[in-house]
Design a protein around this motif. Structure first.
Motif: not given
Ligand SMILES: C[S@@+](CC[C@H](N)C(=O)[O-])C[C@H]1O[C@@H](n2cnc3c(N)ncnc32)[C@H](O)[C@@H]1O
Length: 517
Positions: A421-428, A430-434, A439-440, A458-464
């Protein structure tokens, strides 16, 4: 429900009492004991309802349907009339007579806010929300996330209009010498959203009125009992849920006058009076019906969605005149039959939509003798009704496939946002995924566990989303404005999911109609 910290609202309640705001009832023609403080506690009290509007008002005792529960005298209200009591403001506004009532109220509000503690309304103003999720705040990305043409245009139009209204009003704000930040677009959008989401109807002002304490009531839509849990509401369509004729807004638009039905300004008392719309037990949230709204309208004006909204609907464009029977000559439909073309919350076509489709689907040979049947809500022939439901089913299927994402993707996206539920967590994430990190064990895995063919979408929209928030920090520091964008994006996804649910219900309804002989 949690009772609000009494200290946090002490100043507001003292101020409210000094302005004559009270939840004490009238006895005969006279108010019961006039208390100087506190102003609340006899009928209602401030409380938090995390799942139904956040801060709101709770019953302080058992309340009966129709009981007078709050009175707010005119001198506490903030509207065009109170603006005219301010001589300097009146002089400045006189130079710009073309400003609308809403613009005048925005200027009035910003001027009061700019006064800070010296405003006599400070104890009220300080408790106004700091941010909103109404459509005027939508970025181009958030508007596009609504996906459906009408919804995207609504959001883009509101953003454009608010900007134009700000440009028109800016000279008055500057003339009044308000500080720089009260003259900015952001300041204007805040004032506009405050007015859009908090004003109540008064007959003398198209913008409505701000009503201290009265604007703490959260919303219940007409015809829905408060006690039904949201999950049951969403899945259970019961007979009692059917929308009554008088609930249906036939105006095609929302007027500010529709905002509040459970109370109103009473001239003879000179007060805004609020009445209980049902019986309440002590502690239960007391709600008001501001009017009849679809979820898109709630999003536009109030910045929230109802999980169960029997007034929700999806507009359907009629087929071209030739789509059913090419070349057939038929009379043009009457103008009023071309309004209210929608499928309702249950997925059923509205009366006008069904009548129009029946008139178009019937063979020309039957129309002359039977067209009155369609106008009376009856089928013209079993075969033409089949054609109607076949057309509607296929139309709904196309509406779903024309959306950039599927129902399943939307559900997965919401799950991802809920667990990040935060932008920082979504960024993290995406990094883990890419980077194909492991994952822990505590890492939430909605994205990684999603069916493989859905992951790129899903990835595309998260990145957008991340790309659309240019000021997003890459650290784990929570970012307030970015997280507000996340919440607005979430609301947009929730809205389009609700839209797709209605369209899916319509497909099921059409299948049932086609199956039954
Ligand atoms: C008139 S204010 C109500 C009081 C508001 N909760 C507050 O804290 O000041 C209207 C706003 O409350 C929220 N709200 C009201 N009813 C709601 C509901 N049923 N569900 C979610 N949010 C609601 C929305 O943010 C809306 O714009």
């Amino acid at each position: 429900m949690a009772d609000e910290d009494a200290d946090e609202y002490k100043d507001l309640l003292n101020w409210a009492a000094s302005r004559g705001i009270t939840d004490a009832p009238f006895v005969g023609d006279k108010p019961t004991s006039i208390r100087s403080t506190p102003s609340l506690g006899f009928s209602i009290r401030i409380a938090t309802f995390p799942d139904a509007g956040g801060r709101g008002l709770a019953a302080a005792r058992d309340l009966k349907l129709g009981e007078l529960i709050l009175r707010v005298p005119e001198k506490a209200l903030m509207n065009g009339r109170s603006a005219r009591l301010d001589a300097e403001l009146t002089r400045a506004l006189a130079l710009y007579p073309s400003l609308s009532h809403v613009q005048v109220l925005c200027v009035h509000l910003l001027r009061e806010i700019a006064k800070g503690r010296t405003s006599e309304r400070f104890p009220y103003l300080v408790h106004l929300p700091r941010y909103y999720h109404t459509a005027s705040f939508y970025s181009p990305f958030e508007a596009q996330a609504l996906q459906v043409k009408d919804a995207v245009s609504m959001a883009e139009g509101v953003v454009q209009n608010s900007r134009e209204e700000w440009l028109q009003a800016r000279p008055v704000l500057e003339k009044l010498g308000l500080g720089r930040r009260f003259c900015t677009l952001q300041g204007w959008l805040w004032a506009f959203a405050t007015i859009s989401s908090r004003t109540l109807y008064v007959p003398w002002d198209e913008a409505g009125t701000l009503c201290p304490v009265g604007d703490f009531f959260n919303y219940a839509c007409p015809g829905v009992p408060y006690n039904l849990p949201p999950t049951a509401q969403d899945t259970q369509m019961r007979e009692g849920d059917l929308i009554s004729e008088e609930d249906v807004d036939t105006s095609g638009g929302i007027e500010i006058r529709d905002r509040l039905r459970d109370g109103g300004f009473e001239d003879e008392r000179g007060e805004y009076c609020f009445y209980a719309r049902q019986d309440y037990q002590e502690g239960q949230q007391v709600l008001l019906c501001y009017g009849t709204y679809t979820n898109l309208e709630l999003l536009e004006h109030y910045g929230f969605l109802l999980p169960f909204n029997p007034n929700d609907k999806v507009h359907i464009e009629l087929p071209t005149a030739d789509e059913f029977n090419p070349g057939a000559v038929r009379p043009p439909p009457e103008a009023d039959l071309l309004m209210n073309l929608f499928i309702d919350y249950e997925g059923k076509p509205s009366f006008s939509l069904l009548s129009n489709l029946r008139l178009r689907a019937a063979p020309a040979t039957l129309l002359k003798s039977r067209h009155h049947l369609a106008l009376a809500g009856q089928q013209i022939s079993p075969e033409s009704d089949k054609a109607v439901f076949r057309w509607l089913k296929s139309k709904c299927e196309k509406m779903l496939t024309s959306c950039p994402t599927s129902f399943d993707v939307d559900e997965l996206l919401l799950a991802v946002i809920d667990s990040h539920p935060s932008v920082a967590e979504i960024q993290k994430l995406l990094t883990v995924y890419k980077e194909d990190f492991l994952p822990s064990p505590t890492e939430n895995l909605e994205l990684l566990n999603a069916p493989e063919h859905l992951q790129p979408v899903i990835l595309n929209e998260l990145e957008s989303f991340i790309a659309s928030a240019p000021h997003t920090e890459t650290s784990s520091t929570p970012s307030w404005p970015s997280d507000l964008r996340l919440e607005r994006w979430r609301l947009a996804i929730q809205w389009r999911l609700g839209y797709k649910k209605i369209v899916r219900r319509s497909i099921s309804h059409c299948s049932r109609m086609l199956d039954c002989d």
